[in-house]
Scaffold this motif. Structure first.
Motif, PDB file in Angstrom:
ATOM      1  N   LEU A  57      -1.839  -2.111  -3.284  1.00  0.00           N
ATOM      2  CA  LEU A  57      -0.695  -2.477  -2.523  1.00  0.00           C
ATOM      3  C   LEU A  57      -0.623  -1.361  -1.273  1.00  0.00           C
ATOM      4  O   LEU A  57      -1.238  -0.207  -1.269  1.00  0.00           O
ATOM      5  CB  LEU A  57       0.567  -1.735  -3.592  1.00  0.00           C
ATOM      6  CG  LEU A  57       0.702  -2.728  -4.550  1.00  0.00           C
ATOM      7  CD1 LEU A  57       1.820  -2.035  -5.526  1.00  0.00           C
ATOM      8  CD2 LEU A  57       0.756  -4.174  -4.317  1.00  0.00           C
ATOM      9  N   CYS A  58       0.107  -1.728  -0.331  1.00  0.00           N
ATOM     10  CA  CYS A  58       0.195  -1.131   0.810  1.00  0.00           C
ATOM     11  C   CYS A  58       1.007   0.165   0.665  1.00  0.00           C
ATOM     12  O   CYS A  58       2.026  -0.039   0.141  1.00  0.00           O
ATOM     13  CB  CYS A  58       0.858  -2.033   2.114  1.00  0.00           C
ATOM     14  SG  CYS A  58       1.122  -0.858   3.642  1.00  0.00           S
ATOM     15  N   PRO A  59       0.592   1.355   1.129  1.00  0.00           N
ATOM     16  CA  PRO A  59       1.099   2.470   0.856  1.00  0.00           C
ATOM     17  C   PRO A  59       2.498   2.640   1.744  1.00  0.00           C
ATOM     18  O   PRO A  59       3.165   3.671   1.488  1.00  0.00           O
ATOM     19  CB  PRO A  59       0.305   3.742   1.352  1.00  0.00           C
ATOM     20  CG  PRO A  59      -0.611   3.134   2.290  1.00  0.00           C
ATOM     21  CD  PRO A  59      -0.983   1.677   1.787  1.00  0.00           C
ATOM     22  N   CYS A  92       4.558  -0.451   2.720  1.00  0.00           N
ATOM     23  CA  CYS A  92       5.772  -1.301   2.479  1.00  0.00           C
ATOM     24  C   CYS A  92       5.507  -1.728   1.075  1.00  0.00           C
ATOM     25  O   CYS A  92       6.252  -2.635   0.560  1.00  0.00           O
ATOM     26  CB  CYS A  92       5.625  -2.457   3.527  1.00  0.00           C
ATOM     27  SG  CYS A  92       3.880  -3.457   3.677  1.00  0.00           S
ATOM     28  N   SER A  93       4.239  -1.391   0.268  1.00  0.00           N
ATOM     29  CA  SER A  93       4.018  -1.779  -0.837  1.00  0.00           C
ATOM     30  C   SER A  93       3.724  -3.285  -1.135  1.00  0.00           C
ATOM     31  O   SER A  93       3.902  -3.880  -2.322  1.00  0.00           O
ATOM     32  CB  SER A  93       5.420  -1.378  -2.173  1.00  0.00           C
ATOM     33  OG  SER A  93       5.212  -0.044  -2.011  1.00  0.00           O
ATOM     34  N   HIS A  94       3.522  -3.966  -0.211  1.00  0.00           N
ATOM     35  CA  HIS A  94       2.982  -5.703  -0.146  1.00  0.00           C
ATOM     36  C   HIS A  94       1.517  -5.594  -0.342  1.00  0.00           C
ATOM     37  O   HIS A  94       0.623  -4.309  -0.147  1.00  0.00           O
ATOM     38  CB  HIS A  94       3.150  -6.220   1.357  1.00  0.00           C
ATOM     39  CG  HIS A  94       4.739  -6.293   1.581  1.00  0.00           C
ATOM     40  ND1 HIS A  94       5.341  -6.553   2.723  1.00  0.00           N
ATOM     41  CD2 HIS A  94       5.749  -6.556   0.728  1.00  0.00           C
ATOM     42  CE1 HIS A  94       6.693  -6.899   2.774  1.00  0.00           C
ATOM     43  NE2 HIS A  94       7.001  -6.768   1.413  1.00  0.00           N
ATOM     44  N   CYS A 144      -2.111  -5.687   5.108  1.00  0.00           N
ATOM     45  CA  CYS A 144      -1.063  -6.287   4.356  1.00  0.00           C
ATOM     46  C   CYS A 144      -0.319  -7.452   5.063  1.00  0.00           C
ATOM     47  O   CYS A 144      -0.403  -7.239   6.570  1.00  0.00           O
ATOM     48  CB  CYS A 144      -0.158  -5.345   3.834  1.00  0.00           C
ATOM     49  SG  CYS A 144       0.970  -4.677   4.917  1.00  0.00           S
ATOM     50  N   PRO A 203       3.273   7.261  -5.201  1.00  0.00           N
ATOM     51  CA  PRO A 203       3.370   5.861  -5.865  1.00  0.00           C
ATOM     52  C   PRO A 203       1.621   5.482  -5.609  1.00  0.00           C
ATOM     53  O   PRO A 203       1.274   5.417  -4.475  1.00  0.00           O
ATOM     54  CB  PRO A 203       4.207   4.974  -5.260  1.00  0.00           C
ATOM     55  CG  PRO A 203       5.384   5.669  -4.816  1.00  0.00           C
ATOM     56  CD  PRO A 203       4.532   7.056  -4.252  1.00  0.00           C
ATOM     57  N   PRO A 221      -1.630   3.109  -5.294  1.00  0.00           N
ATOM     58  CA  PRO A 221      -1.681   1.854  -4.249  1.00  0.00           C
ATOM     59  C   PRO A 221      -2.019   0.631  -5.075  1.00  0.00           C
ATOM     60  O   PRO A 221      -3.004  -0.124  -4.919  1.00  0.00           O
ATOM     61  CB  PRO A 221      -2.445   2.233  -3.296  1.00  0.00           C
ATOM     62  CG  PRO A 221      -3.336   3.088  -3.735  1.00  0.00           C
ATOM     63  CD  PRO A 221      -2.670   4.100  -4.755  1.00  0.00           C
ATOM     64  N   ALA A 254      -0.824  -2.613  -8.179  1.00  0.00           N
ATOM     65  CA  ALA A 254       0.399  -3.353  -8.586  1.00  0.00           C
ATOM     66  C   ALA A 254       0.539  -2.714 -10.417  1.00  0.00           C
ATOM     67  O   ALA A 254      -0.365  -2.029 -10.655  1.00  0.00           O
ATOM     68  CB  ALA A 254      -0.141  -4.637  -8.699  1.00  0.00           C
ATOM     69  N   GLU A 302       2.998   6.847 -13.062  1.00  0.00           N
ATOM     70  CA  GLU A 302       2.193   6.081 -12.306  1.00  0.00           C
ATOM     71  C   GLU A 302       0.867   5.638 -13.226  1.00  0.00           C
ATOM     72  O   GLU A 302       0.935   4.405 -13.135  1.00  0.00           O
ATOM     73  CB  GLU A 302       1.524   6.764 -11.093  1.00  0.00           C
ATOM     74  CG  GLU A 302       2.707   6.806 -10.163  1.00  0.00           C
ATOM     75  CD  GLU A 302       3.296   5.227  -9.554  1.00  0.00           C
ATOM     76  OE1 GLU A 302       2.521   4.807  -8.891  1.00  0.00           O
ATOM     77  OE2 GLU A 302       4.372   4.871 -10.149  1.00  0.00           O
TER      78      GLU A 302
END
Length: 293
Positions: A10-12, A14-16, A32, A155, A157, A159, A177
């Motif tokens: 996941l992108c740090p 935007c989380s995409h 992303c 968070p 990176p 899913a 996490e």
């Protein structure tokens, strides 16, 4: 380039989802759909620290060199074998994924991957660390893994339910996490030093002592997200040269404040071999949210 097919990054920002793409340099980049992109360093790792980065002090190049030299001599081989033995039985035969949080030079992950391969398990691996100096070595040692600079107090990176095992060896522990990224059948394996670890060397070298009751505090800290499953000790008697003893003292947290020249001077008065006992605790946890299943 390692594959991220079975490792949903996941992108740090935007989380995409992040995809690993080829780049003109041949090193690749993570990108992303929102346009955020992270080029691989020349050594093969990716730096995902964003914004203000991190307030935590990363291991220096000298500390990493000391660790690589000490571990490369095989002194902690029994510990690496114990970690692999604790993890590999929980890995599925196909599509297994492992997160090594605080991977350092990648030494313990290397043993885990080799052990898994010998038992017919194909593993996708992710190594995280805050030190770019450490990840330079990890990327060389474990080229099939994805190696990322990031702060584990942010968070991760990854899913949800992305990995079958998380290993944390002498590194900080973000229980919430770790529980989030573990699959229902996954396990968290944590290694910490026990009371008395390297006590004879620490007294001479000025290393940090191990606090009483640390084991109980670890179980309590994990309790909100994990249930302890098994705990066992790993003891390794050491017989070291002065140089090896200096590497051992300098490669850990004490390396942030020790002067290596002064350390060698103190050790110079000791006869070789310098003996010490390494005392570790290995704990296996399962995610509490799946405990009932």
């Amino acid at each position: 380039m390692p594959s991220t097919t079975d490792l949903p990054l996941l992108c740090p920002v935007c989380s995409h989802p992040l995809d690993l793409l080829a780049a003109d340099t041949g090193q690749g980049r993570l990108a992303c759909p929102s346009g955020h992109s992270f080029d691989a360093a020349r050594q093969g790792y990716f730096n995902l620290l964003v914004g203000k980065g991190t307030a935590f002090e990363a291991d220096s190049a000298a500390m990493v060199q000391a660790r690589a030299d000490f571990l490369g001599n095989g002194h902690y081989g029994p510990l690496a074998d114990a970690v692999a033995a604790a993890v590999v039985p929980f890995l599925p035969a196909g599509g297994a994924a492992v997160l090594d949080s605080g991977t350092g030079t990648g030494h313990y992950l290397r043993t885990l991957l080799d052990t898994a391969s010998a038992r017919g398990r194909n593993v996708t691996a992710l190594g995280l660390d805050i030190s770019k100096f450490a990840l330079r070595r990890a990327a060389r040692l474990n080229p099939e893994a994805v190696n990322l600079v990031c702060d584990i107090w942010q968070p991760l990176p990854l899913a949800d339910e992305a990995v079958d095992a998380v290993t944390v060896i002498f590194a900080p522990r973000n229980a919430a996490e770790f529980a989030r990224v573990l699959r229902p059948s996954g396990r968290l394996v944590v290694v910490t030093p026990r009371t008395g670890h390297l006590a004879s060397l620490a007294a001479v070298a000025g290393m940090l002592g191990i606090e009483e009751g640390k084991e109980a505090r670890l179980a309590e800290a994990m309790g909100g997200h994990f249930d302890a499953e098994t705990t066992f000790d790993v003891d390794i008697p050491l017989a070291l040269t002065r140089q090896e003893a200096a590497d051992l003292a300098f490669m850990g947290p004490a390396g942030h404040h020790l002067d290596r020249a002064a350390l060698l001077a103190r050790l110079g008065s000791l006869p070789e071999p310098i003996t010490a006992d390494a005392k570790f605790q290995l704990m296996v946890f399962r995610p509490r949210k799946h405990a009932a299943g």
